[in-house]
Scaffold this active site. Structure first.
Site, short mmCIF file in Angstrom:
data_model
loop_
_atom_site.label_atom_id
_atom_site.label_comp_id
_atom_site.label_asym_id
_atom_site.label_seq_id
_atom_site.Cartn_x
_atom_site.Cartn_y
_atom_site.Cartn_z
N HIS A 1 -8.56 -7.00 2.76
CA HIS A 1 -6.91 -7.36 2.98
C HIS A 1 -6.80 -8.65 3.48
CE1 HIS A 1 -3.01 -6.95 4.54
NE2 HIS A 1 -2.67 -5.78 4.07
N THR B 1 0.81 -1.08 -0.19
CA THR B 1 -0.01 0.12 -0.07
C THR B 1 1.08 1.09 -0.04
OG1 THR B 1 -1.61 -1.16 1.27
CG2 THR B 1 -1.85 1.09 0.90
C1 GP9 Z 1 -2.39 -0.78 6.24
C2 GP9 Z 1 -2.83 -1.15 5.14
C3 GP9 Z 1 -2.52 -2.24 4.52
O1 GP9 Z 1 -2.56 0.29 6.80
O2 GP9 Z 1 -2.61 0.10 4.21
O3 GP9 Z 1 -1.18 -2.37 3.91
P1 GP9 Z 1 -0.67 -3.58 3.09
O4 GP9 Z 1 -0.22 -4.77 3.84
O5 GP9 Z 1 -1.64 -3.90 1.90
O6 GP9 Z 1 0.69 -2.93 2.46
MN MN Z 2 -2.48 -2.66 0.40
#
Ligand code: GP9
Ligand code: MN
Length: 414
Positions: free
Chosen positions: A197, A82
């Site tokens: 996620h 992300t």
């Molecule tokens: C955590 C979210 C997820 O704040 O942005 O992160 P990722 O694991 O997808 O990098």
């Molecule tokens: Mn992410």
């Protein structure tokens, strides 16, 4: 000492794409809302799973005249996931190889999109219901030009409103609109969703479709959490309309990176009905991009090959902000001069004719392996871009560059 910048600057200026005059400034002065759609890949869009629609709201948007939908848009992230997608869209630079630039280079000078908008009087902020120091965001956001980070402490999580990594997307969307109503306008708000996620878990009451029935629980659940996120986006649009902010905003939504890794190729090939070759894996790196402009009727599906590095120039140009002096490797997707050339962090790339991945050259239309010579020139160019971008980041070179004048700041004048 900054002298490498001369060569980098020459390359960038030579490959720059002029804005499309029809779209330049078309959203000038509007609020900019960007939504990071966690782990969303394009293969679910306008698709079904065991007879059930997966993304009903987003599917409608692909046909909506207010919306441009980009069907050949690729993520370009690396290990920083992300945070890499955030880094890319703010800077139009490549992420680093093998490390998250948010954690390794938060001391650098940048010229983030938020900074450009802040300079134009925008109130710039990120909304994300997670711990503020995750991915070092609390350090990086001020560097990118953000006025405020609405982290998890800005949200109220009631009983039953958290699952998986934290606050559920639907209450997050609702409360984000409440926060926006208090913001000075115009604002640039970037929202980061969380429910879709890994490991893609949901409470029973939030499951709107069945699980898939492959040998991968991860893929099976993915469809359900994607369906939930689609609902959250729908709630966001409804609330934004009710708030009165909708008409004077432009809403950009994009998938941050893949959700289903190559570890699930067996299950994916069952779902896709074909073998997941390296070529197909590269094609699975497509993530959706929507640009939604309330009141504008020219939207359509665009199949031009493009990537996350193109976001910054595309959006700034729509808001009437020039980028012709910026150190960026992406190009305005709407420009006549936009090239179909998307480079991945690992040196692979996609053009309108070929896909190069795992040291193999494929014909893009057929997915058939072809002679490497067809990929040779672009392989060199991809390496060059990655090298230049790495030089900028590792050497903190933007401190030697004045993007207001386009002048290199001589180190000895420091
Ligand atoms: C955590 C979210 C997820 O704040 O942005 O992160 P990722 O694991 O997808 O990098
Ligand atoms: Mn992410």
């Amino acid at each position: 000492d900054g002298s490498e910048l001369v060569e980098v600057n020459n390359y960038i200026r030579a490959n720059q794409a002029e804005p499309n005059p029809e779209l330049y400034g078309m959203a000038e002065g509007r609020n900019l809302i960007m939504i990071s759609l966690e782990s969303l890949q394009s293969f679910v869009i306008n698709n079904e799973m065991n007879g059930e629609v997966i993304t009903p709201f987003l599917n409608e948007l692909t046909k909506d005249p207010n919306t441009y939908y980009f069907s050949n848009f690729y993520h370009q992230t690396g290990l920083g996931k992300t945070s890499d997608s955030e880094f890319i869209l703010e800077n139009s630079l490549y992420p680093l190889n093998g490390a998250a630039v948010f954690t390794t280079n938060s001391g650098n000078t940048f010229n983030g999109m938020a900074q450009r908008l802040s300079d134009k009087g925008y109130y710039t902020n990120v909304l994300h219901a997670n711990n503020k120091s995750f991915w070092n965001r609390d350090m990086m956001y001020p560097k990118l030009g953000y006025d405020k980070y609405y982290d998890q402490d800005s949200f109220v999580v009631e009983e039953g409103e958290a699952v998986n990594w934290g606050m559920k997307d639907i209450p997050f969307m609702e409360q984000s609109v409440d926060l926006m109503q208090e913001m000075p306008q115009p604002f640039y708000s970037r929202m980061i969703t969380l429910t879709n996620h890994y490991p893609f878990t949901l409470d029973e009451e939030d499951k709107m479709i069945q699980e898939y029935d492959s040998n991968s629980g991860t893929l099976n659940r993915y469809f359900q959490t994607v369906r939930y996120m689609d609902e959250a986006v729908k709630v966001f649009f409804e609330d934004l309309k009710e708030s009165g902010l909708y008409e004077n905003s432009i809403i950009v939504m994009y998938g941050d990176h893949y959700g289903i890794s190559e570890n699930h190729n067996d299950a994916m090939s069952r779902y896709m009905g074909k073998e997941i070759t390296p070529f197909e894996s590269a094609q699975l790196q497509r993530v959706p991009l929507f640009i939604h402009i309330p009141g504008y009727e020219g939207g359509k599906v665009i199949d031009e090959v493009s990537g996350q590095l193109d976001l910054r120039p595309t959006i700034l140009h729509m808001l009437g902000i020039k980028t012709d002096r910026d150190m960026q490797f992406g190009a305005d997707i709407f420009s006549e001069e936009h090239e179909e050339f998307v480079v991945f962090r690992d040196g692979g790339f996609v053009t309108d004719e070929v896909v190069y991945t795992k040291n193999t050259c494929y014909d893009k239309a057929t997915g058939i392996e072809i002679d490497g010579a067809a990929c040779e020139k672009d392989t060199e160019r991809a390496q060059k871009e990655l090298k230049y971008s790495d030089q900028i980041i590792n050497g903190d070179l933007l401190r030697f560059y004045d993007n207001k004048t386009g002048n290199l700041i001589k180190p000895d004048s420091e």
